[in-house]
Write a protein that holds these residues in place. Structure first.
Motif, short mmCIF file in Angstrom:
data_model
loop_
_atom_site.label_atom_id
_atom_site.label_comp_id
_atom_site.label_asym_id
_atom_site.label_seq_id
_atom_site.Cartn_x
_atom_site.Cartn_y
_atom_site.Cartn_z
N LYS A 255 0.85 -1.21 0.00
CA LYS A 255 0.00 0.00 0.00
C LYS A 255 0.88 1.24 0.00
O LYS A 255 1.72 1.42 0.88
CB LYS A 255 -0.91 -0.01 1.24
N ASP A 260 -2.58 10.26 3.93
CA ASP A 260 -3.99 9.86 4.08
C ASP A 260 -4.72 10.87 4.95
O ASP A 260 -4.62 10.83 6.18
CB ASP A 260 -4.05 8.45 4.70
N ASP A 278 1.70 6.17 5.61
CA ASP A 278 0.70 5.27 5.03
C ASP A 278 1.18 4.59 3.75
O ASP A 278 0.41 3.92 3.07
CB ASP A 278 -0.61 6.04 4.81
N GLU A 339 -9.36 3.69 2.02
CA GLU A 339 -8.81 3.83 0.66
C GLU A 339 -7.75 2.78 0.35
O GLU A 339 -7.52 2.47 -0.82
CB GLU A 339 -8.23 5.24 0.49
N THR A 365 -0.42 -0.58 5.72
CA THR A 365 -0.86 0.12 6.93
C THR A 365 -2.36 0.34 6.75
O THR A 365 -2.81 1.40 6.37
CB THR A 365 -0.13 1.47 7.06
#
Ligand code: BES
Ligand code: MN
Ligand code: ZN
Length: 490
Positions: A255, A260, A278, A339, A365
């Motif tokens: 990811k 974020d 993130d 997301e 994460t």
């Protein structure tokens, strides 16, 4: 990075460290080439301070005007790799202000001890620097000395090389993750990958831009990245290590949310302020792939990192919007802050269809719930394969990272369906880390039973200098994945 090497000549200047096994401080004295009076002094000192030899405990005997000028007695516990790693980390902290350090080790020191010692020294002396010209620590060089200045065996040299490869990769992952998000755009991250891979035979990088993502149907990555300005727009990076003769292909998906905010479902400041981390999953899979290349492991590895900034603007995705993922699954966005699973869904579907992996592992994460369940240091691991989960757990334990396997409880799977869509990206029923894992499972296709997912939200970051961790990004996952790749390739 510190210069760590085996000693070739005797030199008594600077500080000297001596390793102390649990319960037998006298073994340490045998390593010191000192006269009887000095040895007596050391023996008395070790008794006075009651040195137990426990892993990472350090007692310092100053010897002003004499050589060596300071003796550091450092515990290695039972002498396993983790004990040596703790010793290395403790020395890096205690000897930071020395100009040089010589570490005396026994003649029969095994390779895993050298690996632990070097990893501990290197990882604990890590510091994030925004500028390349920032002042380095005084301690620049550590020599590891076998009795009599004997030359190290090839296996000891190899252990030092392995440590160097895994630490270099971990340092890169930490640097990427620590970088503030004003500089850390998806395009910036992609450039760092290109730089790190440049000149390494067998490594190739592809960076996909929004036009390609649109043409190929990566609509969830585009939806998540749509709130950001064009310069901060999404990317998909594919880093590939293709050694000759490799039989297995491992795909690692990470990811890569470069910041974020939560989007329209905006996070409060307390939850947002650390969200530059993130992309810790993306950093870790890139690091592990670079380490595999540095070690020239005979296994094909592809790292895939969907990168986007989850920003807030008039163009951001909205709750209730519907996206069609790469590969065709549809998802209703019920929470714009969920997301990670959106971008990972696209990347995993692409991996399964186009890269045909034998094993797929993703790191993310992904949820605050992970830390609620397992605390600050332990990642959640999900897999249907006992063999894969077992091997990954063993790799984590050997490398000094902590994981705990969680169940993929089927009774929650029904919650994933939407009224209009195959999936919803968020539900109200708690069990947040599990639900995110079940969502990702929908994208595993034919590799469902050769897939593992790590939710490493909490361990991606350390609140304090702690053992081999430096406050800030930890690079969590590089060590576990690299160890597992080493075992897979062996
Ligand atoms: N990046 C966060 C998860 C996170 C939280 C990572 C804390 C590290 C520390 C993720 O995108 C997120 O916001 N998850 C939501 C999911 C929810 C809306 C279903 C969460 O955990 O609250
Ligand atoms: Mn989020
Ligand atoms: Zn996130």
């Amino acid at each position: 990075m510190l210069d760590i090497r085996f000693a070739t000549a005797r030199s008594a200047s600077g500080a000297v460290a001596v390793v102390v096994p649990s319960g037998s401080p006298s073994a340490a004295l045998d390593l010191l080439k000192l006269g009887p009076a000095d040895l007596d002094e050391c023996a008395t000192f070790l008794e006075d301070v009651e040195h137990s030899g426990s892993a990472g405990s350090v007692h310092i005997l100053p010897r002003p005007g004499r050589k060596p000028s300071r003796l550091l007695f450092v515990g290695i516990g039972d002498g396993d790799e983790s004990g040596w790693r703790a010793a290395g980390a403790a020395l890096a902290r205690k000897a930071r202000a020395e100009t040089s350090l010589r570490v005396l080790v026994p003649q029969d020191t095994p390779p895993e001890a050298v690996r632990g010692l070097a990893e501990g020294l290197w990882l604990a002396s890590y510091r994030f620097r925004l500028a390349d010209d920032a002042e380095p620590d005084p301690l620049r060089r550590v020599t590891v000395a076998l009795p009599g200045g004997g030359a190290p065996t090839d296996s000891l040299e190899r252990a030092l090389d392995q440590a160097r490869a895994v630490v270099t990769a971990t340092v890169l992952a930490r640097d990427l993750t620590n970088m503030p998000s004003d500089r850390k755009t998806p395009a910036w991250f992609a450039r760092q990958v290109v730089k790190a891979a440049a000149g390494v035979p067998g490594l190739t990088v592809e960076v996909r831009e929004p036009a390609y993502l649109a043409a190929q149907g990566f609509n969830a990555i585009l939806a998540v990245g749509r709130g950001a300005t064009t310069e901060r727009g999404p990317r998909l990076v594919e880093l590939s290590w293709r050694p000759r003769g490799a039989k297995r292909h491992v795909v690692l998906v990470g990811k890569g949310i470069t910041f974020d905010t939560g989007g329209i479902c905006i996070k409060p400041l307390s939850g947002m302020k650390l969200m530059r981390k993130d992309m810790g999953g993306a950093a870790a899979v890139i690091g592990a792939t670079l380490a595999a290349a540095a070690m020239r492991l005979p296994v094909r590895v592809t790292a895939l990192t969907p990168l986007a900034e989850n920003a807030l603007s008039g163009d951001s995705m909205r709750p209730g919007d519907v996206v069609t993922h790469y590969g065709g699954l549809t998802s209703e966005i019920l929470n714009t802050d969920a997301e990670g699973r959106l971008v990972l869904g696209d990347a995993m579907a692409y991996a399964v269809r186009r890269l045909r992996p034998d094993v797929m592992i993703d790191l993310a994460t992904l949820t605050g719930a992970q830390g609620v369940a397992l605390g600050k240091q332990t990642a959640a691991m999900y897999s249907h394969s006992d063999a894969l989960a077992g091997a990954l757990a063993a790799a984590a334990a050997a490398s000094g990272e902590s994981v705990w396997r969680m169940p993929l409880s089927e009774d929650y799977a029904a919650e994933l369906g939407g009224d209009l869509t195959d999936l919803v990206n968020s539900t109200d029923i708690g069990a947040g880390s599990l639900l995110a894992a079940l969502y990702l499972r929908e994208f595993t296709g034919s590799v469902r039973d050769s897939w593992a997912h790590f939710d490493m939200s909490s361990p991606a970051w350390s609140d304090a200098n702690d053992g081999e961790l430096t406050k800030g990004a930890t690079g969590w996952g590089v060590r576990t994945l690299t160890r597992w790749l080493e075992a897979t390739a062996a």
